[in-house]
Scaffold this motif. Structure first.
Motif, PDB file in Angstrom:
ATOM      1  N   ILE B  24       0.818  -1.205   0.000  1.00  0.00           N
ATOM      2  CA  ILE B  24       0.000   0.000   0.000  1.00  0.00           C
ATOM      3  C   ILE B  24       0.860   1.267   0.000  1.00  0.00           C
ATOM      4  CG2 ILE B  24      -1.614   1.356   1.397  1.00  0.00           C
ATOM      5  CD1 ILE B  24      -2.870  -1.315   2.233  1.00  0.00           C
ATOM      6  N   ALA B  25       1.904   1.263   0.823  1.00  0.00           N
ATOM      7  CA  ALA B  25       2.732   2.469   0.933  1.00  0.00           C
ATOM      8  C   ALA B  25       3.350   2.812  -0.422  1.00  0.00           C
ATOM      9  CB  ALA B  25       3.820   2.263   1.977  1.00  0.00           C
ATOM     10  N   PHE B  28       0.602   3.995  -2.914  1.00  0.00           N
ATOM     11  CA  PHE B  28       0.082   5.297  -2.507  1.00  0.00           C
ATOM     12  C   PHE B  28       1.056   6.400  -2.905  1.00  0.00           C
ATOM     13  CE2 PHE B  28      -0.513   8.721   0.538  1.00  0.00           C
ATOM     14  CZ  PHE B  28      -1.880   8.927   0.462  1.00  0.00           C
ATOM     15  N   ARG B  32       0.641   9.551  -5.918  1.00  0.00           N
ATOM     16  CA  ARG B  32       0.758  10.998  -5.702  1.00  0.00           C
ATOM     17  C   ARG B  32       2.018  11.554  -6.352  1.00  0.00           C
ATOM     18  NH1 ARG B  32       0.120  12.729   0.161  1.00  0.00           N
ATOM     19  NH2 ARG B  32      -0.253  14.721  -0.813  1.00  0.00           N
ATOM     20  N   ARG B  35       7.301  11.196  -3.333  1.00  0.00           N
ATOM     21  CA  ARG B  35       7.209  11.836  -2.027  1.00  0.00           C
ATOM     22  C   ARG B  35       8.409  12.718  -1.741  1.00  0.00           C
ATOM     23  NH1 ARG B  35       2.687  12.512   1.093  1.00  0.00           N
ATOM     24  NH2 ARG B  35       1.177  11.180   0.098  1.00  0.00           N
ATOM     25  N   PHE B  38       8.463  16.430   0.200  1.00  0.00           N
ATOM     26  CA  PHE B  38       7.140  16.682   0.785  1.00  0.00           C
ATOM     27  C   PHE B  38       7.227  17.320   2.159  1.00  0.00           C
ATOM     28  CE2 PHE B  38       8.187  13.358   3.300  1.00  0.00           C
ATOM     29  CZ  PHE B  38       8.567  12.285   2.512  1.00  0.00           C
ATOM     30  N   SER B 115     -22.531   6.861   1.417  1.00  0.00           N
ATOM     31  CA  SER B 115     -21.869   7.770   2.359  1.00  0.00           C
ATOM     32  C   SER B 115     -21.710   7.162   3.745  1.00  0.00           C
ATOM     33  CB  SER B 115     -22.670   9.066   2.483  1.00  0.00           C
ATOM     34  OG  SER B 115     -22.796   9.698   1.230  1.00  0.00           O
ATOM     35  N   GLU B 340      -8.398   9.830  -9.242  1.00  0.00           N
ATOM     36  CA  GLU B 340      -6.997   9.515  -9.484  1.00  0.00           C
ATOM     37  C   GLU B 340      -6.837   8.023  -9.725  1.00  0.00           C
ATOM     38  OE1 GLU B 340      -3.896  11.875  -7.040  1.00  0.00           O
ATOM     39  OE2 GLU B 340      -5.544  11.510  -5.652  1.00  0.00           O
ATOM     40  N   HIS B 341      -5.854   7.651 -10.502  1.00  0.00           N
ATOM     41  CA  HIS B 341      -5.442   6.255 -10.539  1.00  0.00           C
ATOM     42  C   HIS B 341      -4.775   5.937  -9.208  1.00  0.00           C
ATOM     43  CE1 HIS B 341      -5.052   6.595 -15.212  1.00  0.00           C
ATOM     44  NE2 HIS B 341      -6.254   6.884 -14.771  1.00  0.00           N
ATOM     45  N   GLY B 342      -4.512   4.635  -8.986  1.00  0.00           N
ATOM     46  CA  GLY B 342      -3.796   4.259  -7.771  1.00  0.00           C
ATOM     47  C   GLY B 342      -4.703   3.586  -6.766  1.00  0.00           C
ATOM     48  N   PHE B 343      -4.298   3.679  -5.511  1.00  0.00           N
ATOM     49  CA  PHE B 343      -4.968   2.901  -4.479  1.00  0.00           C
ATOM     50  C   PHE B 343      -6.375   3.416  -4.175  1.00  0.00           C
ATOM     51  CE2 PHE B 343      -6.267   1.701  -0.287  1.00  0.00           C
ATOM     52  CZ  PHE B 343      -5.988   0.350  -0.290  1.00  0.00           C
ATOM     53  N   HIS B 344      -7.326   2.498  -4.146  1.00  0.00           N
ATOM     54  CA  HIS B 344      -8.680   2.791  -3.667  1.00  0.00           C
ATOM     55  C   HIS B 344      -9.161   1.608  -2.849  1.00  0.00           C
ATOM     56  CE1 HIS B 344      -9.562   6.374  -6.136  1.00  0.00           C
ATOM     57  NE2 HIS B 344      -8.736   5.808  -6.993  1.00  0.00           N
ATOM     58  N   ASN B 345      -9.593   1.854  -1.643  1.00  0.00           N
ATOM     59  CA  ASN B 345     -10.248   0.803  -0.870  1.00  0.00           C
ATOM     60  C   ASN B 345     -11.617   0.530  -1.494  1.00  0.00           C
ATOM     61  OD1 ASN B 345     -10.555  -0.823   1.710  1.00  0.00           O
ATOM     62  ND2 ASN B 345     -12.338   0.524   1.827  1.00  0.00           N
ATOM     63  N   ASN B 388     -14.219  -4.947   3.372  1.00  0.00           N
ATOM     64  CA  ASN B 388     -13.253  -4.058   2.729  1.00  0.00           C
ATOM     65  C   ASN B 388     -12.227  -4.905   2.000  1.00  0.00           C
ATOM     66  OD1 ASN B 388     -13.810  -1.192   3.704  1.00  0.00           O
ATOM     67  ND2 ASN B 388     -13.719  -2.278   5.657  1.00  0.00           N
ATOM     68  N   ASP B 390      -8.520  -4.209  -0.593  1.00  0.00           N
ATOM     69  CA  ASP B 390      -7.605  -3.255  -1.232  1.00  0.00           C
ATOM     70  C   ASP B 390      -7.673  -3.400  -2.751  1.00  0.00           C
ATOM     71  OD1 ASP B 390      -6.735  -2.729   1.362  1.00  0.00           O
ATOM     72  OD2 ASP B 390      -5.218  -4.311   1.238  1.00  0.00           O
TER      73      ASP B 390
END
Lengths: 450, 450
Positions: B24-25, B28, B32, B35, B38, B115, B340-345, B388, B390
């Motif tokens: 995940i790190a 993520f 973005r 890093r 940052f 929501s 965004e592309h990338g991580f989504h739960n 949930n 990943d």
């Protein structure tokens, strides 16, 4: 940390006024003066609902006018897109204790425990504790920063937006939150009148958020030197609390945005707060904006001057953060009145910051006899547990108490046992057994047994 | 009753775009754009929260103006004795589907599942289904009557006030409630746009009340002849439903007054409703005023003309009341946009009217590959379960689905499997797998796979 573990003692034979479930029907019928002729009464009363003036003077069965809600067209859906309780429940509110604090911004409101069921606290009734008032923070401008006390302790400091946090893998868990000062007035023999004021700095919710240890992993924390975190809120109170890394490592500490299915309420830290299960509420920092990782406790004002325990020898105990095993009877409780003799369910709440509640014993004679209460499921770790036990009130004075035991074996102490160790000058961390006196006239009040 | 049990099939090797937690790190950070630097960004953004205009044009680290909530005195406690959500959450509401019904009194409002977090539905967002509008019934005038279809089947008919019911031994339990017509539009290939409208006649609460079998015991029911009950509501819709005594005997059926810790909301039957765990919502009769015990099903309008299943052979199935195993992904879901592309739960809800959810599998490629999701605790019987899993989105179109299996082995069917048995002319009892299409531009919509 520890308050004295006390022994539960032998459970005596149940006194006569505890009721076996099979006897409920008999006692209930006796309490209403028998059930003969009730089919006639039944129809009269049932059809009279909402139209009592139409009752026949003879008491004979008659077909009466139906109430308006049985004949008319009611209100439409989405009368309120976000609903409210019945107007008949307007008295069920959180309340402040007048004069308890000098300002209403650095103050407390208490949850109406006497009116609540089960374990979930409705978010609209969740207790409040603010140190400089509450805010409805704009979530799109809110940030959470993770940094170290020096450059090596956190290798990749990070700043998260709310959107970024809410895309990460969340967990959802039920936990109680209790202010460390809950029941604090009882130390000084001040018999606060109702359970709302004695124990109402207590609530329980399903929290949703990201485990803090995931965020720290992302930031690259030095596992050897990173032994404590400092949590910092964004409101003006400079609320900062130290949390040991051992708790964070367990995965239990959450950076939470969700409460009871929706976003946190503004009074409870919207849009982000720390959730530290089992630990006193002050550590659940609201409006959370920063986590710093360090190699020693931070010794902030709210952990060195406040939330400390003044012991009989004049020294302060600090960092006594875990909320020990505790329980309270919420029905009957101070300020309530039993209107009739006969069957009354006794209900209450039990909890422990150490894990699950294992059992709750209830006494109606000031602790001479105890009987085990029924625990409602689910029984969850560091969460409220609802207990119930049958009782028939014979009209004589009764001293109603509950005593919880948690899965670590800690038994909730009496106030006498607690004072023997802690003295009488504390404010915080009172987990003593609470006693309610039921008088012959049915009035219930707060008493302390010598 | 039964929808076809379908086999889960072999779980294929996880496709590349499912993410292991350890990755995940990395993902993520990639999402973005790296890093580096940052820490400089971090201070600039963190301190700029609420004051973006003050950002230095150079992007250099500067100490910027603090937001007003970090400097000022906030609002006092008990600003609202019964609190409300943040003003920033005003869009999270239950909503009606315009034109779905001819009047807004005999209508539906849908809960905003997209929501919500965890399993508790805030009572202010609980779905509504009224047959003749809702009322705020005066509780002191409300009565519950227990009688038999003849004098011998119930030997001691009873009438209870609310006070009398609330003195009896209660239980508290978490259960879902789902309208039998939930997801009904999907039978006809009407791709309702959002999960609020496809699945929003679903909510979950902690209910508190008295087990109905205790009341029937008190009334002296003939155990041999008393095989069904009729539940009757006090509103003008003449809502009456048959419930088999076997369900009542289990102790699960409650005469409930509490919901999520407080009294029921008026829209949900205040002050009293029947709770029939696992069974469709119409049987959870609101404004409950009467329980009659009989020796056969009552065949009322709401169980013979409505809430029936029109089968391909032209016959109606009646009394298909149990809500079968079902699930839905709530994030991402129709109407949402992945920015965004990338991580989504990926998150969703699963439930079964037969007991506990055993597992939930998720696919992002329209059912070709499946992977087991993580179930949040507690997993309770006849209750929502939050799952949930990943996912990292690579920007290509994705077909997101969930498929639940309950502890009886029932596997949620595909819409194709369900139609093969039930045809296409049903309204009720659609528990098929739901598919969401994520397009390349990130827009998510409701699609049905052929």
């Amino acid at each position: 940390m520890s308050q004295p573990g006390v022994t539960a003692g032998r459970l005596a034979k149940a006194p006569e006024n505890f009721l076996a479930p099979a006897d409920i029907a008999r006692v209930f019928a006796e309490g209403r003066g028998g059930r003969r002729d009730f089919i006639r009464r039944a129809f009269a009363v049932a059809t009279a609902a909402g139209a009592p003036a139409a009752l026949a003077a003879t008491g004979d069965p008659v077909i009466l006018q139906l109430p308006v809600h049985s004949k008319g067209l009611g209100l439409p859906v989405v009368t309120d897109g976000y609903g409210r309780p019945s107007k008949h429940e307007a008295n069920v509110q959180r309340r402040l204790s007048p004069g308890l604090t000098q300002t209403t911004q650095a103050s407390v409101s208490f949850a109406p425990l006497q009116s609540l069921f089960g374990i979930v606290t409705p978010s609209g009734l969740h207790f409040e504790r603010h140190h400089q008032g509450w805010w409805d923070v704009e979530p799109s401008a809110h940030r959470l920063m993770i940094n170290g006390s020096d450059d090596r302790i956190v290798r990749r400091p990070l700043v998260f937006t709310m959107d970024e946090l809410m895309r990460l893998p969340p967990v959802s868990r039920f936990h109680f939150i209790e202010c460390g000062a809950n029941s604090g007035m009882e130390w000084g023999n001040v018999a606060v009148p109702t359970v709302q004021y004695t124990h109402g700095m207590l609530s329980c919710s399903e929290f949703t958020g990201v485990p803090l240890n995931l965020l720290l992993d992302m930031a690259g924390v030095d596992a050897k030197r990173g032994r404590f975190i400092l949590a910092e809120g964004a409101d003006g109170s400079s609320m900062t609390r130290t949390v040991p890394m051992a708790l964070v490592d367990s995965g239990e500490v959450l950076v939470a945005y969700g409460q009871n299915g929706e976003m946190l309420r503004p009074e409870n830290g919207y849009p982000l707060r720390l959730v530290v299960p089992g630990v006193q509420g002050v550590s659940w920092v609201k409006y959370l904006r920063r986590i710093e990782v360090g190699d020693q406790p931070y010794g902030t004002k709210d952990e060195t001057l406040h939330y400390v325990d003044l012991m009989p020898d004049g020294l302060h105990r600090q960092y006594t953060s875990t909320q020990e095993c505790k329980s309270v009877v919420t029905t009957p409780s101070g300020g309530q009145v039993l209107l009739e003799h006969g069957f009354h369910n006794i209900s209450g709440l039990a909890w422990s910051g150490r894990g699950k509640v294992k059992r709750v014993d209830v006494s109606v004679d000031g602790g001479r006899h105890w009987r085990m209460a029924r625990l409602e499921s689910p029984v969850l770790s560091k969460c409220l547990t609802r207990f119930n036990i049958d009782w028939t009130w014979d009209g004589k004075p009764a001293l109603v108490m509950s005593r919880a035991t948690d899965e670590t074996g800690h038994v909730q102490p009496s106030i006498r046992q607690l004072r023997a160790v802690r003295g009488t000058r504390s404010i915080y961390h009172n987990n003593a057994v609470q006693t309610w006196l039921v008088q012959e006239n049915g009035e219930v009040s707060n008493v302390q047994l010598a």
